[in-house]
Design a protein around this motif. Structure first.
Motif: not given
Length: 217
Positions: A1-14
């Protein structure tokens, strides 16, 4: 698995884009409209990560392929291991951000799921103060200000969602040249009463960063 790269606000947008795709599929009969929404969702998700060119972009862009509620749930769950949590912070680090507040009320950090936190905030009802902690450029910054309930709902300046609001006003550190020792300027804006709700809603952190800059820089 890749390193984490999604920030909280980006996750909400997705998640918002995924929900919109599914809602359109359920409520719109025109295939062209549905196709347009799918394409738009895919583009908006990709725009969040302009530097990603590997297999992660394929995972993200599969938002356009959702067909059922089960698809949406699996898609969102697949993203969770890639969430970048708000950096670990201790009570001592928080106290150092507010050195003048000798009776600082601290948040219960054990109750916070930092995977979904874009900024940390809490309210001390006894003193009518709100505290915000944010992490930028490798360091924590803290702002405290007056917290005034408005008893109304409108749009929060951080998450831009229609919620119960309070007026948060902080004294800026900026001082004009040759200003008197008594000079001060307050900067205020309307923010969600509940910081947890705000963190669940926020999809763009730029407004918060501008506000913090207006107080701190």
């Amino acid at each position: 698995m890749c390193e984490p790269f999604i920030r909280g606000y980006q996750y909400n947008m997705i998640k918002n884009q995924a929900d919109y795709v599914l809602h359109t599929l359920r409520t719109v009969g025109d295939p062209k409209v549905v196709a347009g929404v799918r394409s738009s969702a895919q583009a908006k998700v990709a725009e969040l990560f302009p530097d990603i060119k590997d297999e992660r972009i394929s995972m993200l862009e599969s938002v356009s392929e959702l067909k059922t509620g089960e698809d949406l749930q699996k898609y969102v769950q697949a993203l969770e291991p890639y969430l970048v949590a708000f950096p670990p912070i201790t009570d001592q680090q928080i106290r150092k951000l507010f050195p003048k507040n000798k009776k600082l009320k601290l948040p219960d950090l054990a109750q916070v799921d930092f995977r979904y936190v874009s900024y940390l905030s809490w309210v001390d009802i006894a003193t009518n103060k709100m505290f915000i902690v944010y992490h930028k450029d490798g360091a924590f910054v803290g702002v405290e200000g007056r917290f005034t309930e408005t008893n109304k709902k409108s749009y929060c300046f951080v998450c831009n969602r229609y919620e119960k609001l309070a007026l948060f006003s902080a004294i800026t550190r900026k001082r004009p040249a040759n200003s008197s020792p008594d000079y001060y300027k307050s900067v205020g804006n309307y923010v969600c009463m509940d910081g947890h709700t705000c963190n669940k809603n926020v999809t763009d952190i730029a407004s918060l960063e501008r506000f913090l800059a207006s107080v701190l820089d």
